[in-house]
Design an enzyme around this catalytic site. Structure first.
Site, PDB file in Angstrom:
ATOM      1  N   THR A   1     -14.848   5.171   6.329  1.00  0.00           N
ATOM      2  CA  THR A   1     -15.573   4.466   5.213  1.00  0.00           C
ATOM      3  C   THR A   1     -15.532   2.769   5.866  1.00  0.00           C
ATOM      4  O   THR A   1     -14.260   2.637   6.709  1.00  0.00           O
ATOM      5  CB  THR A   1     -14.433   4.539   4.061  1.00  0.00           C
ATOM      6  OG1 THR A   1     -13.763   4.704   4.660  1.00  0.00           O
ATOM      7  CG2 THR A   1     -14.289   6.254   3.557  1.00  0.00           C
TER       8      THR A   1
ATOM      9  N   TYR B   1       1.123  -1.237  -0.121  1.00  0.00           N
ATOM     10  CA  TYR B   1      -0.014  -0.127   0.471  1.00  0.00           C
ATOM     11  C   TYR B   1       1.190   1.038   0.217  1.00  0.00           C
ATOM     12  O   TYR B   1       0.585   2.205  -0.442  1.00  0.00           O
ATOM     13  CB  TYR B   1      -0.914   0.175   0.727  1.00  0.00           C
ATOM     14  CG  TYR B   1      -1.076   1.133   1.195  1.00  0.00           C
ATOM     15  CD1 TYR B   1      -3.074   0.859  -0.128  1.00  0.00           C
ATOM     16  CD2 TYR B   1      -1.717   2.349   2.609  1.00  0.00           C
ATOM     17  CE1 TYR B   1      -4.430   2.429   0.369  1.00  0.00           C
ATOM     18  CE2 TYR B   1      -2.569   2.656   2.271  1.00  0.00           C
ATOM     19  CZ  TYR B   1      -3.993   2.843   1.429  1.00  0.00           C
ATOM     20  OH  TYR B   1      -5.190   4.221   1.400  1.00  0.00           O
TER      21      TYR B   1
END
Length: 272
Positions: free
Chosen positions: A205, A170
């Protein structure tokens, strides 16, 4: 009168979360939306719930409820032909393309030497190659426009400013997006198209707060938690509107002097 009346915004990853919120916010400001989402599982190693086709349908409903027009399709940002067709159809339907938000991405967790090959390559393929394909599909349409106040926002991460442990793939992908945004900003500056990246930290989220592997890092791998703290203990997680506020600003005339910038929305995490 909306700030983006008559303009068209292309957004990836619109089924929920940041992408959905951007779509709704721009619709309220008068923009038409062209968007996509895979709306399904991307990889079997992600440990947060995947978006669904029903989520995508709900985004369409909410955009229309906000008074906006939308062309939304289920598809993968790694499919260049799909994105090129969506852009062409969006321009045909709405007459132009003004702004691009490269938002779609995935996250996986693991120590560098323990990641599977898929955990590394899938994240790079979606986050980096998929974003490049988004730019490849959309920039020609931007260049064909009237060159007024066009702009691109690439969603990187605080992990694209400050490498994070247990996030090798990531962090690598988000640093790559930081560099990609700077490159494209230089290439498009002569064409009066601005390009900036944003760098969120924790956001409310499913990927931001619903990831079981992230919880394991904080509960079982305490030696790494010091890298994840922020300056703002009173405000640990950004809202969706915090992120959309930044995106709307970067695409508005008020930011006409800003390009090639990395805007952190990170409660000071990148400085800790």
């Amino acid at each position: 009168m909306g700030q983006f009346d008559g303009q068209v915004v292309y957004i990836t990853g619109i089924a929920r979360g940041q992408g959905r919120n951007h779509a709704i916010r721009f619709a309220r400001e008068g923009a038409a939306i062209v968007g996509l989402d895979i709306a399904g599982p991307v990889a079997d190693h992600t440990t947060y719930p995947a978006a669904t086709a029903e989520d995508l349908e709900e985004t369409v409903r909410l955009v229309e409820e906000a008074g906006g027009k939308i062309l939304a399709r289920q598809g993968d940002i790694r499919d260049l032909a799909f994105q090129e067709q969506l852009v062409a159809d969006g321009v045909q339907q709405f007459g132009r393309l003004d702004h691009v938000i490269a938002n779609a991405g995935i996250l996986t967790w693991g120590l560098t030497w323990e990641l599977s090959e898929a955990q590394f390559t899938d994240v790079l393929d979606v986050n980096v190659t998929g974003t490049w394909k988004t730019l490849r599909a959309t920039i020609p349409a931007l260049l064909a426009g009237e060159r007024r106040s066009q702009s691109i926002v690439i969603v990187s991460s605080v992990a694209g400013l400050k490498a994070m442990p247990v996030q090798a793939s990531y962090s690598a992908s988000k640093f790559a997006l930081t560099g990609m945004a700077q490159t494209v900003a230089k290439e498009l500056a002569p064409h009066r198209i601005r390009v900036n990246s944003i760098h969120p930290y924790a956001v409310d989220t499913p990927m931001g707060v619903g990831d079981s592997s992230a919880m394991r890092v904080f509960t079982e791998m305490g030696e790494y938690t010091r890298y994840f703290i922020s300056m703002m203990d009173d405000y640990p997680v950004a809202t969706l509107d915090d992120i959309s506020d930044a995106v709307l600003y970067l695409m508005s005339p008020q930011s006409r002097a800003i390009t090639g910038m990395q805007m952190p929305i990170d409660m000071g995490n990148s400085k800790v």
